[in-house]
Design a protein around this motif. Structure first.
Motif, PDB file in Angstrom:
ATOM      1  N   ALA A 104      31.551  42.692  49.660  1.00  0.00           N
ATOM      2  CA  ALA A 104      32.961  42.637  49.258  1.00  0.00           C
ATOM      3  C   ALA A 104      33.081  42.163  47.809  1.00  0.00           C
ATOM      4  O   ALA A 104      32.340  41.276  47.369  1.00  0.00           O
ATOM      5  N   TYR A 105      34.018  42.771  47.093  1.00  0.00           N
ATOM      6  CA  TYR A 105      34.214  42.428  45.683  1.00  0.00           C
ATOM      7  C   TYR A 105      35.708  42.383  45.382  1.00  0.00           C
ATOM      8  O   TYR A 105      36.428  43.352  45.635  1.00  0.00           O
ATOM      9  N   LEU A 106      36.161  41.269  44.851  1.00  0.00           N
ATOM     10  CA  LEU A 106      37.577  41.129  44.489  1.00  0.00           C
ATOM     11  C   LEU A 106      37.677  40.803  43.008  1.00  0.00           C
ATOM     12  O   LEU A 106      36.989  39.906  42.512  1.00  0.00           O
ATOM     13  N   GLU A 107      38.545  41.535  42.322  1.00  0.00           N
ATOM     14  CA  GLU A 107      38.770  41.270  40.900  1.00  0.00           C
ATOM     15  C   GLU A 107      40.111  40.553  40.737  1.00  0.00           C
ATOM     16  O   GLU A 107      41.147  41.066  41.144  1.00  0.00           O
ATOM     17  N   VAL A 108      40.044  39.367  40.150  1.00  0.00           N
ATOM     18  CA  VAL A 108      41.255  38.578  39.910  1.00  0.00           C
ATOM     19  C   VAL A 108      41.446  38.468  38.403  1.00  0.00           C
ATOM     20  O   VAL A 108      40.577  37.947  37.694  1.00  0.00           O
ATOM     21  N   ALA A 170      44.677  33.113  49.578  1.00  0.00           N
ATOM     22  CA  ALA A 170      45.507  34.002  50.415  1.00  0.00           C
ATOM     23  C   ALA A 170      44.973  35.432  50.371  1.00  0.00           C
ATOM     24  O   ALA A 170      44.975  36.143  51.386  1.00  0.00           O
ATOM     25  N   LEU A 171      44.499  35.837  49.207  1.00  0.00           N
ATOM     26  CA  LEU A 171      43.918  37.187  49.079  1.00  0.00           C
ATOM     27  C   LEU A 171      42.667  37.310  49.966  1.00  0.00           C
ATOM     28  O   LEU A 171      42.487  38.311  50.675  1.00  0.00           O
ATOM     29  N   LEU A 172      41.814  36.285  49.921  1.00  0.00           N
ATOM     30  CA  LEU A 172      40.606  36.304  50.756  1.00  0.00           C
ATOM     31  C   LEU A 172      40.979  36.386  52.242  1.00  0.00           C
ATOM     32  O   LEU A 172      40.365  37.127  53.008  1.00  0.00           O
ATOM     33  N   THR A 173      41.986  35.633  52.614  1.00  0.00           N
ATOM     34  CA  THR A 173      42.438  35.630  54.020  1.00  0.00           C
ATOM     35  C   THR A 173      42.951  37.012  54.413  1.00  0.00           C
ATOM     36  O   THR A 173      42.591  37.561  55.464  1.00  0.00           O
ATOM     37  N   GLU A 174      43.780  37.567  53.525  1.00  0.00           N
ATOM     38  CA  GLU A 174      44.373  38.897  53.771  1.00  0.00           C
ATOM     39  C   GLU A 174      43.284  39.962  53.961  1.00  0.00           C
ATOM     40  O   GLU A 174      43.425  40.879  54.761  1.00  0.00           O
ATOM     41  N   ARG A 175      42.180  39.823  53.237  1.00  0.00           N
ATOM     42  CA  ARG A 175      41.084  40.799  53.350  1.00  0.00           C
ATOM     43  C   ARG A 175      40.084  40.446  54.446  1.00  0.00           C
ATOM     44  O   ARG A 175      39.007  41.052  54.534  1.00  0.00           O
ATOM     45  N   GLY A 176      40.399  39.415  55.226  1.00  0.00           N
ATOM     46  CA  GLY A 176      39.516  39.031  56.333  1.00  0.00           C
ATOM     47  C   GLY A 176      38.245  38.339  55.879  1.00  0.00           C
ATOM     48  O   GLY A 176      37.223  38.352  56.577  1.00  0.00           O
TER      49      GLY A 176
END
Ligand SMILES: Nc1ncnc2c1ncn2[C@@H]1O[C@H](COP(=O)(O)OS(=O)(=O)O)[C@@H](OP(=O)(O)O)[C@H]1O
Ligand SMILES: Nc1ncnc2c1ncn2[C@@H]1O[C@H](COP(=O)(O)OP(=O)(O)O)[C@@H](O)[C@H]1O
Length: 178
Positions: A104-108, A170-176
């Motif tokens: 998983a990769y999230l860009e903030v 919250a973003l991490l939670t939303e993405r499980g």
């Protein structure tokens, strides 16, 4: 094993990347997650010693950090990465590496305006640039290519540190992922 992920915090010097990363790290650790912060300054002291701030060196630096983050993410660690990564091409390559590795990769985008960053000037770099003692400062006389569609954009000038970290959580939670 907990679910791993890379959270890349990109933005200008003094935008708030490092502060948000450590605030979030504390919260995630308290919840039982495995967490590492790949601090840009530490990386440049050890993994990327000798690299400067040319386009080529910044690209190399970002690919090294991206490689390490993906290894950690693949092994259940939340890798929090407060590194400027000014070029879209470099960030895209890191995202691809994660996709290929199944991580998983999230860009903030910590999108604090340059006026606010130069006022904060945590390390005195903006003052040095203004005094002609430093050149090639990201966002001033060196490029910063803004992310076009980040997973999250943070306006840190309108929030407390806790609120900014909570938004990433919250973003991490939303993405499980948390
Ligand atoms: N010319 C110039 N431009 C930008 N930043 C500079 C420069 N010279 C030194 N520094 C300090 O080095 C930190 C940036 O390193 P990074 O590894 O995050 O940058 S990059 O992604 O490789 O561009 C960056 O850290 P942060 O302030 O935490 O962003 C700066 O403190
Ligand atoms: N909402 C916020 N999120 C992050 N930092 C903030 C926020 N509001 C104010 N700040 C302040 O801005 C500064 C950001 O510095 P730092 O985290 O080192 O930036 P960067 O790592 O992007 O260079 C810190 O002094 C921090 O306390």
């Amino acid at each position: 094993m907990t679910t791993g992920a890379t959270v890349w915090l990109t933005g200008l010097p003094s935008a708030g990347k490092t502060t948000i990363a450590y605030e979030l790290a504390g919260r995630l650790k308290a919840e039982g997650h495995l967490v590492e912060v790949l601090d840009g300054d530490e990386i440049r002291e050890f993994l990327s010693a000798g690299l400067g701030f040319s386009r080529e060196d910044r690209h190399t630096n970002v690919q090294r950090v991206g490689f390490l983050a993906e290894l950690l993410a693949r092994n259940g660690v939340k890798a929090l990465v407060p590194v400027i990564a000014p070029y879209a091409e470099s960030r895209d390559a890191v995202r691809r590496r994660h996709q290929e590795g199944g991580s998983a990769y999230l860009e903030v985008h910590v999108a604090t305006p340059v006026e606010v960053c130069s006022e904060r000037d945590v390390k005195g770099l903006y003052a040095k640039q203004a005094a002609g003692e430093l050149s090639g400062l990201t966002g001033v006389d060196d490029p910063y290519e803004e992310p076009e569609s980040p997973d999250l954009r943070i306006e840190s000038q309108h929030q407390s540190v806790r609120e900014s970290a909570a938004a990433v959580h919250a973003l991490l939670t939303e993405r499980g992922l948390a």
